[in-house]
Design an enzyme around this catalytic site. Sequence first.
Site, short mmCIF file in Angstrom:
data_model
loop_
_atom_site.label_atom_id
_atom_site.label_comp_id
_atom_site.label_asym_id
_atom_site.label_seq_id
_atom_site.Cartn_x
_atom_site.Cartn_y
_atom_site.Cartn_z
N ASP A 120 28.75 72.98 29.19
CA ASP A 120 29.04 72.32 30.36
C ASP A 120 28.33 70.69 30.58
O ASP A 120 27.73 70.67 29.45
CB ASP A 120 28.26 73.05 31.65
CG ASP A 120 28.47 72.27 32.74
OD1 ASP A 120 29.58 72.19 33.36
OD2 ASP A 120 27.42 72.03 33.68
N ASP A 132 28.05 68.26 33.55
CA ASP A 132 27.37 67.91 34.85
C ASP A 132 26.33 68.70 35.18
O ASP A 132 26.29 70.01 35.23
CB ASP A 132 28.35 67.75 35.88
CG ASP A 132 29.61 66.84 35.70
OD1 ASP A 132 29.29 65.59 35.48
OD2 ASP A 132 30.67 67.14 35.78
N ASP A 190 24.25 75.15 33.79
CA ASP A 190 23.36 74.98 34.83
C ASP A 190 23.78 75.59 36.22
O ASP A 190 23.21 75.74 37.05
CB ASP A 190 22.93 73.54 35.12
CG ASP A 190 24.22 73.01 35.76
OD1 ASP A 190 23.94 72.38 36.71
OD2 ASP A 190 25.43 73.02 35.45
#
Length: 193
Positions: free
Chosen positions: A13, A15, A169
């Site tokens: 991922d 961001d 995250d």
Amino acid sequence: MTDYDKYDALIFDLDGTLVDSMPAHYQAWQQTAAEYGFEVDEAWYHTRGGSPAWLTAQSLIETFSLSVEPQVLADRKNQIFSELAEMEVVVLPAAEVAKTYAGRKPMAIGTGTLTDIADKLLKKAGLLELFDVVVGADQVDAHKPSPDTFLKCAELLSVESHQCLVFEDAPFGIQAAKAAGMDVIDVTDAKRV
């Protein structure tokens, strides 16, 4: 040899995983909200991690009964974020894994951010050249928590989905990786989930 060596490909991922861009995304939503006469609660915003701007916009429109099209609101947020992304980009620890495996394993970015903005962030962070593929929100129809983003990464890397390890995250991203049949590392506590 690390646990990561047993996988044929690594998918990250962007961001909150490779770069600390979440504060800038939130700031962009705050500025957009101010222009349209509503406020975005930070705690609520963080529940949207991994979701593309137009889906967040759709949720905000429903919540605040706004009379604006989701894409118009999302486009404005993305414009503001793109300007903010010109500022300093903070690289997060998961980037060290990407640096270690660059050129040794196929690697992709699977993000809810638009591809051109993701490319800009990665370039600014000095990470773009590490990755073989960048799959942004504009390249899939169903977004995280749907598995489509990560499945497209695997397809473009020519790797079976069950042979991929995802670094994420956000809850939506973790759900998406699991739905794709991939193992996933939650970078917020660095353990496989």
